[in-house]
Design an enzyme around this catalytic site. Structure first.
Site, short mmCIF file in Angstrom:
data_model
loop_
_atom_site.label_atom_id
_atom_site.label_comp_id
_atom_site.label_asym_id
_atom_site.label_seq_id
_atom_site.Cartn_x
_atom_site.Cartn_y
_atom_site.Cartn_z
N LYS A 104 0.39 -2.20 9.71
CA LYS A 104 0.04 -2.24 8.28
C LYS A 104 0.46 -3.60 7.72
CE LYS A 104 0.93 0.63 4.12
NZ LYS A 104 1.66 1.84 3.66
N SER A 185 -1.19 5.12 1.39
CA SER A 185 -1.57 3.73 1.36
C SER A 185 -1.78 3.13 2.75
CB SER A 185 -0.51 2.93 0.62
OG SER A 185 0.71 2.92 1.33
N SER A 209 2.25 8.18 2.17
CA SER A 209 1.38 7.10 2.64
C SER A 209 1.08 7.09 4.13
CB SER A 209 1.96 5.75 2.23
OG SER A 209 1.70 5.51 0.87
#
Ligand SMILES: *[C@@H]1O[C@H](CO)[C@@H](O)[C@H](O)[C@H]1NC(C)=O
Ligand SMILES: *[C@@H]1O[C@H](CO)[C@@H](O)[C@H](O)[C@H]1NC(C)=O
Ligand SMILES: *[C@@H]1O[C@H](CO)[C@@H](O)[C@H](O)[C@H]1NC(C)=O
Ligand SMILES: *[C@@H]1O[C@H](CO)[C@@H](O)[C@H](O)[C@H]1NC(C)=O
Ligand SMILES: *[C@@H]1O[C@H](CO)[C@@H](O)[C@H](O)[C@H]1NC(C)=O
Ligand SMILES: *[C@@H]1O[C@H](CO)[C@@H](O)[C@H](O)[C@H]1NC(C)=O
Ligand SMILES: *[C@@H]1O[C@H](CO)[C@@H](O)[C@H](O)[C@H]1NC(C)=O
Ligand SMILES: *[C@@H]1O[C@H](CO)[C@@H](O)[C@H](O)[C@H]1NC(C)=O
Length: 508
Positions: A104, A185, A209
């Site tokens: 990420k 996210s 997330s």
């Protein structure tokens, strides 16, 4: 996505010379164990594997925007891994050696990749070292393939921006139903493994997330106990809640990745206390097909299993309860989780995160050797200055502004919020699980994540089905700190009994 023209040419060239049809397993869907076996047997090289993923990225990424940057050195790293393996280097025996992994974009790497949390405000910032988890991955011989899209600033900037949107990456999409919410996210980590652009990825979770995008994109996500994995070098929201965890297609792959990233890091003191939870011999020993046998699983029907009348999920979860019990689990039904509506209101959590973000962000920024911004106030100012580039105005930066307004951890409101969350946790999940001697709670999708967030507790999301239009949903097994071994047993048992995940078909 930033793929240089030279790399692009190389990828196009390679897609002609690499014949992957000879493998007796699907490279697209191959697990870490299958890939490692093929690497060891010399039927596959890391270079071939990386070239395969690069060709997948060229084809698939423009449609769903899961990857923001590809590592320009990825083929060099693959060749190094191949050389280490051929020469019988001792470190080549690790399960992730020579396996590509996607991080990420809020997880720092000290290489040619940028670390920006998707924001132009951090483009050009230079980190002083790898994040703790990236360092552990490199030590295990894994290959950093690139940086995944996300919800910008891990969804801590604007409460009206869509999940999966960043200034740098645009809108990431759900590869099952492209009009469906991809959640976030850690959107790019989930959609990239779901659509076979890479086998394994890392996401981060502050509240939901990892669990939410895993559930929405039919993959497996582990949100570990706080401190089990280092948060050093991760663009933060809150040291009290942030975690780093695997997002993969199978429970087995997630366990291999978890093994590689857990443990002590001198740059994150939370890893000291959590080290006691790491089982000798690691996590893959809990990939036990009989893992459900004798496990006590709690069901809190209200509010977790209250679906709209006629919802496909009602029957699906009744079927899952039956499967779990047929495979030896003991269901403890109709439990009550005290104060759950208060927890889900997020009142205390919101106050605490707003206070912590401002401080934690400044601390992260202070360690950068170069950075366009040094404080949250700078980030706010950047967004205003570059509003046409950076954001669609109506999405704004309300969360940023709320955080900037806070006055530090000494404020009575902050202290009261902390005390309240502690009380909600002790009176809630801790009491429920200890009084009923539970191994895990079962909940649908990401409905339990605030309970886990405020307690620093772990959860695993496993694919649980698809709605009438093909939109995936997940089941989450969660527990108290350090429950990862039994959660992995339960998740693996459920996955092996149901085998629900299928690759996406990009329905429009
Ligand atoms: C492929 O087939 C060979 C021979 O049947 C077998 O030894 C090997 O384990 C298989 N590889 C995989 C990854 O399944
Ligand atoms: C990192 O950002 C710089 C701009 O600051 C850009 O030139 C470079 O290509 C980016 N790196 C990668 C790997 O995309
Ligand atoms: C593995 O060992 C080789 C030789 O001992 C060394 O050159 C290499 O840097 C090591 N790789 C990793 C990932 O630690
Ligand atoms: C960890 O704790 C030690 C001892 O309290 C302290 O000296 C050190 O600065 C801390 N490290 C970090 C990264 O917070
Ligand atoms: C759902 O159905 C039940 C039983 O038929 C009924 O009592 C309830 O009011 C309905 N709820 C909604 C939201 O329609
Ligand atoms: C925003 O613009 C103002 C005025 O030009 C400038 O002083 C400030 O440094 C800029 N802020 C950022 C973060 O770029
Ligand atoms: C910030 O605080 C001021 C003064 O208390 C208040 O007027 C304003 O609404 C607050 N802004 C946000 C975004 O919370
Ligand atoms: C939560 O529930 C328990 C028992 O139902 C109660 O005693 C407690 O005061 C409630 N509130 C908080 C903040 O824990």
């Amino acid at each position: 996505m930033a793929v240089s023209p030279a790399l692009l040419l190389l990828i196009v060239y390679c897609s002609f010379v690499v014949d992957v049809s000879g493998y007796n397993f699907s490279l697209a869907e191959a697990t870490v164990a299958e890939l490692q076996q093929a690497l060891k047997q010399n039927t596959l090289t890391s270079r071939q594997l990386v070239e395969y993923y690069l060709s997948q990225i060229l084809e698939i990424n423009p449609r769903i925007r899961g990857i923001i940057e590809v590592n320009p050195d990825v083929l060099i790293l693959a060749d190094e891994a191949d050389m280490e393996r051929m020469s019988g280097a001792a470190n080549a025996s690790s399960a992730l050696h020579g396996i590509p992994i996607l991080l990420k974009d809020n997880i720092a790497t000290m290489d040619k990749l940028n670390t920006t949390a998707g924001s132009f405000a951090l483009l050009g910032s230079v980190v002083s070292r790898d994040s703790g988890v990236a360092a552990k991955l490199r030590a295990a011989g894994a290959i950093i393939l690139g940086k995944a899209a996300l919800s910008e600033w891990a969804y801590y900037r604007s409460s009206t921006a869509p999940n999966g949107w960043t200034g740098r990456g645009g809108q990431a999409l759900n590869p099952y139903v492209m009009s469906a919410d991809p959640c976030g996210s850690s959107t790019g980590s989930a959609i990239s493994v779901a659509s076979n652009m890479v086998a394994v990825a890392l996401g981060t979770e502050t509240d939901g997330s990892i669990i939410c995008p895993s559930s929405a994109n039919s993959v497996v996500g582990i949100k570990p106990t706080l401190g089990l994995t280092s948060r050093a070098g991760v663009v933060p929201i809150s040291p009290r809640q942030d975690t780093v965890g695997p997002i993969c297609r199978t429970v087995s792959d997630a366990a291999y990745v978890l093994d590689a990233i857990v443990g002590y890091d001198p740059n994150d003191n939370a890893t000291i206390a959590a080290s006691k939870f790491i089982p000798p011999g690691g996590y893959i020993q809990f990939l036990n097909a009989n893992g459900l046998q004798g496990k006590r699983l709690g069901i809190v029907r209200n509010p977790f299993f209250v679906f709209p009348n006629g919802s496909y999920q009602t029957q699906a979860f009744e079927n899952h309860f039956q499967t779990l019990s047929e495979n030896g689990a003991i269901l403890v039904d109709n439990l009550v989780l005290a104060n759950i509506s208060m927890i889900n209101s997020g009142e205390s959590e919101t106050i605490a995160l707003a206070t912590e973000f401002k401080i934690a962000l400044a601390s992260y920024l202070s360690e950068l050797t170069v950075s366009p911004i040094r404080t949250l106030a700078d980030a706010i100012s950047f967004n205003l200055n570059y509003s046409t580039l950076e954001m669609i105005p109506q999405w704004g930066q309300d969360i940023f502004l709320q955080s900037e307004n806070t006055t530090g951890t000494g404020s009575p409101a902050y202290q009261a919020a902390l005390a309240n969350m502690l009380s909600l946790t002790e009176n809630g999940i801790v009491m429920l699980m200890t009084q009923n001697n539970l191994d895990a709670l079962i909940t649908p999708d990401s409905t339990v994540t605030s309970v886990l967030a405020i307690g620093g507790f772990p959860g695993i999301s496993v694919p649980a089905g698809y709605g009438p239009d093909g939109t995936p949903f997940g089941i989450c097994f969660s527990g108290l700190q350090g429950y990862e071994p039994r959660l992995i047993e339960i998740a693996y048992g459920f996955e092996q009994a149901t085998n629900i995940r299928k690759p996406p078909t990009f329905l429009v």
